[in-house]
Design a protein around this motif. Structure first.
Motif, PDB file in Angstrom:
ATOM      1  N   HIS A   1      24.500  34.969  60.485  1.00 35.76           N
ATOM      2  CA  HIS A   1      24.392  33.232  61.118  1.00 35.76           C
ATOM      3  C   HIS A   1      25.024  32.978  61.056  1.00 35.76           C
ATOM      4  O   HIS A   1      25.604  32.426  61.314  1.00 35.76           O
ATOM      5  CB  HIS A   1      23.199  33.139  59.934  1.00 35.76           C
ATOM      6  CG  HIS A   1      22.666  31.861  59.729  1.00 35.76           C
ATOM      7  ND1 HIS A   1      21.118  31.212  60.941  1.00 35.76           N
ATOM      8  CD2 HIS A   1      23.017  30.245  60.095  1.00 35.76           C
ATOM      9  CE1 HIS A   1      21.886  30.144  61.667  1.00 35.76           C
ATOM     10  NE2 HIS A   1      22.694  29.375  60.361  1.00 35.76           N
TER      11      HIS A   1
ATOM     12  N   GLY B   1      18.175  26.315  59.971  1.00 35.61           N
ATOM     13  CA  GLY B   1      19.479  27.185  59.011  1.00 35.61           C
ATOM     14  C   GLY B   1      20.515  26.610  59.149  1.00 35.61           C
ATOM     15  O   GLY B   1      21.666  27.110  58.129  1.00 35.61           O
ATOM     16  N   ASP B   2      21.245  26.449  60.732  1.00 35.42           N
ATOM     17  CA  ASP B   2      22.558  25.704  60.185  1.00 35.42           C
ATOM     18  C   ASP B   2      22.878  24.574  59.139  1.00 35.42           C
ATOM     19  O   ASP B   2      23.603  24.809  58.491  1.00 35.42           O
ATOM     20  CB  ASP B   2      23.122  24.970  61.344  1.00 35.42           C
ATOM     21  CG  ASP B   2      23.114  25.844  62.641  1.00 35.42           C
ATOM     22  OD1 ASP B   2      23.623  27.313  62.725  1.00 35.42           O
ATOM     23  OD2 ASP B   2      22.658  25.373  63.323  1.00 35.42           O
TER      24      ASP B   2
END
Length: 161
Positions: free
Chosen positions: A83, A48-49
């Motif tokens: 996130h 995700g990063d």
């Protein structure tokens, strides 16, 4: 590409079609799992990063409105917001209110985020080559690209559900 007639759309997949589908899904999951594992071992980034940092690194001025970023990475806005909060606490991105849109925010890649992204990119691309590209012949790779494009076109043409 096979035309999906009304009769064909009502039919359930055949045993052979289900075998192919299951193999596709299970292989994709195994590939994603191995890529994720390598990315996390070889860097401090989650997948995700990485996808957020990739989008920001390619954006003009390395920044995007959060709504555009959510759309670009294909996430719900709430998922992205949570996130981004974790990424911001780690110094990978910064957020600020959008001066032109009420309640909007802009997300910017920080120097630390750019450095983490660049450190992760070469090992990640090596893993892509090792686990995906090198497993296929040039003809199979071309066919995989055509299959992915056909699926994307088919999915993009469907109404939102």
């Amino acid at each position: 590409m096979t035309e999906a007639t009304p009769e064909r759309r009502r039919q359930l997949p055949t045993t052979e079609e289900l075998r192919i589908w299951r193999n596709f899904v299970e292989t994709t999951a195994a590939l994603n799992s191995q890529l994720t594992s390598r990315l996390q071992v070889e860097s401090t980034l989650s997948p995700g990063d990485y996808v957020v940092l990739l989008a920001l690194s390619e954006a003009p001025d390395q920044q995007m409105r959060s709504s555009a970023l959510a759309s670009h990475v294909g996430w719900e806005r709430s998922r992205l917001s949570h996130h981004l909060g974790r990424m911001e606490r780690r110094g990978l991105i910064s957020r600020r209110e959008c001066p032109t849109v009420p309640r909007g925010s802009e997300v910017r890649l920080t120097p630390s985020g750019a450095e983490a992204f660049h450190r992760a990119t070469v090992p990640h691309l090596r893993a892509v080559r090792d686990l995906f590209v090198d497993a296929l012949t040039p003809d199979q790779l071309r066919a995989a690209g055509e299959i992915a494009a056909a699926l994307r076109t088919h999915l993009d043409a469907r109404p939102e559900e």
